[in-house]
Design an enzyme around this catalytic site. Structure first.
Site, mmCIF file in Angstrom:
data_model
loop_
_atom_site.group_PDB
_atom_site.id
_atom_site.type_symbol
_atom_site.label_atom_id
_atom_site.label_comp_id
_atom_site.label_asym_id
_atom_site.label_seq_id
_atom_site.Cartn_x
_atom_site.Cartn_y
_atom_site.Cartn_z
ATOM 1 N N SER A 1 0.755 -1.276 0.098
ATOM 2 C CA SER A 1 0.195 -0.131 0.003
ATOM 3 C C SER A 1 0.963 1.233 0.103
ATOM 4 O O SER A 1 1.807 1.438 -0.977
ATOM 5 C CB SER A 1 -0.950 -0.040 1.383
ATOM 6 O OG SER A 1 -1.951 0.889 1.054
ATOM 7 N N ASP B 1 -9.140 -3.300 -6.329
ATOM 8 C CA ASP B 1 -8.304 -2.423 -5.397
ATOM 9 C C ASP B 1 -8.449 -1.069 -6.021
ATOM 10 O O ASP B 1 -8.277 -0.919 -7.318
ATOM 11 C CB ASP B 1 -6.907 -3.038 -5.344
ATOM 12 C CG ASP B 1 -6.119 -2.246 -4.212
ATOM 13 O OD1 ASP B 1 -6.078 -0.938 -4.252
ATOM 14 O OD2 ASP B 1 -5.531 -2.946 -3.539
ATOM 15 N N HIS C 1 -8.461 -4.116 -1.580
ATOM 16 C CA HIS C 1 -7.085 -3.772 -0.997
ATOM 17 C C HIS C 1 -7.223 -4.482 0.398
ATOM 18 O O HIS C 1 -7.866 -4.531 1.346
ATOM 19 C CB HIS C 1 -7.314 -2.233 -0.884
ATOM 20 C CG HIS C 1 -5.781 -1.650 -0.427
ATOM 21 N ND1 HIS C 1 -5.128 -1.590 -1.239
ATOM 22 C CD2 HIS C 1 -5.512 -1.162 0.968
ATOM 23 C CE1 HIS C 1 -4.095 -0.796 -0.686
ATOM 24 N NE2 HIS C 1 -4.368 -0.733 0.797
#
Length: 315
Positions: A157, A255, A285
């Site tokens: 991330s 995502d 995600h």
């Protein structure tokens, strides 16, 4: 947006265990205190050393978590890890349950850095902290039992975004050679916040468009998507990707970062960088933190296989 029907059915319980929240200045502290739904920590196969080392000039020291497999011999390869959290949260300690078994399985050292968070610290604070920790790791490789020719960067991330930016910074400063960059759903392009044509089915769960705007605004100290954003803040802004280390990129089909990650992989390939790209259908995600699912298991296997190969390579 209603994309629940597109989520892999095995992953849906994670949306209950880790519900999507909208981050604001008012609930930021609570967001930072949330615990990830991770398994218990197994300390039997690895050791952990925590240190505070010098930060960038004029900045506070930075914390490092250093994991080693028990009874290891000889210099080992090293993963320099950068945690996620949207630039505004997360910590090295938070991923101990993941890092310990990874180190034992891969027979490597893992150094995880605690960088200063936004919005209290804006760019370039976080990336300079990461660079300072990387510099310390290279300088102390012998003491740590690390083979300095086999050090690469990894992150998830926002940590993946910082790892990508760190690879660019290391290339451009020319002080340290990286063996690889391993990027898991990396947050690399602030322009996703202002796209005139946002993806119609990504970003409903865990990290959505509002949170992305909040994270990027916090890091940059201004509105995202404008002119003059440094590639060391948003790696996708880099004009030239040639000379970067071999790359692994993985993301979920749902995502928010799907298209920016695919585009970064495409550009790396065009620049002659050996690049492996995986997209997992039905994955949102953070989907891979849930054990016991087909798609999460596939993502873990692909990631570990790539790391195994990377850790055998030398710069």
């Amino acid at each position: 947006m209603d994309t629940l029907h597109l989520v892999d059915p095995e992953l849906r319980p994670l949306l209950q265990a880790w519900p999507t929240t909208t981050v604001t200045a008012e609930n930021l502290v609570a967001m930072r205190n949330r615990e990830l739904p991770l398994p218990p920590i197994d300390t039997s196969m690895t050791t952990l050393e925590t240190l505070t080392v010098p930060g960038p000039d004029g900045a506070p020291g930075i914390g490092l978590h250093i994991y080693r497999p028990n009874d290891s011999t000889g210099p080992l390869p090293c993963i320099y890890h950068i945690h996620g959290g949207g630039f505004i949260g997360g910590s090295a300690k938070q991923l101990e349950a993941i890092h310990r078994p990874m180190v034992a399985e891969l027979n490597c050292v893992l150094v995880s850095v605690d960088y200063r968070l936004a919005p209290e610290t804006i760019f370039p604070g976080a990336i300079e902290d990461c660079y300072a920790g990387l510099a310390w790791t290279f300088a102390n490789a012998d003491r740590l039992g690390i083979d300095a020719t086999r050090i690469g960067v990894m992150g998830e991330s926002a940590g993946g975004g910082l790892a990508a930016a760190l690879a660019l910074l290391a290339r451009d400063r020319g002080e340290y050679g990286l063996a690889f960059q391993h990027l898991i759903y990396p947050m690399i392009d602030d322009r996703t916040c202002t796209s005139a044509d946002p993806h119609p089915i990504t970003g409903e769960f865990i990290w959505h468009a509002h949170n992305n705007h909040f994270g990027w605004t916090s890091l940059l100290g201004r509105e995202p998507g404008g002119e003059g954003v440094s590639p060391y803040a948003a790696a996708a802004r880099a004009q030239d990707l040639a000379g970067l280390p071999p790359t692994f990129i993985a993301t979920g089909g749902l995502d928010l970062f799907l298209e920016e990650d695919i585009e970064y992989a495409r550009r790396l390939m065009r620049a002659g960088v050996p690049t492996e790209l995986h997209v997992y259908p039905g994955g949102f995600h953070g989907f891979d933190i849930m054990p016991g699912t087909r798609v999460g298991g596939a993502a873990k296997r692909d990631s570990r296989a790539a790391l195994t190969r990377f850790l055998q390579q030398k710069v």
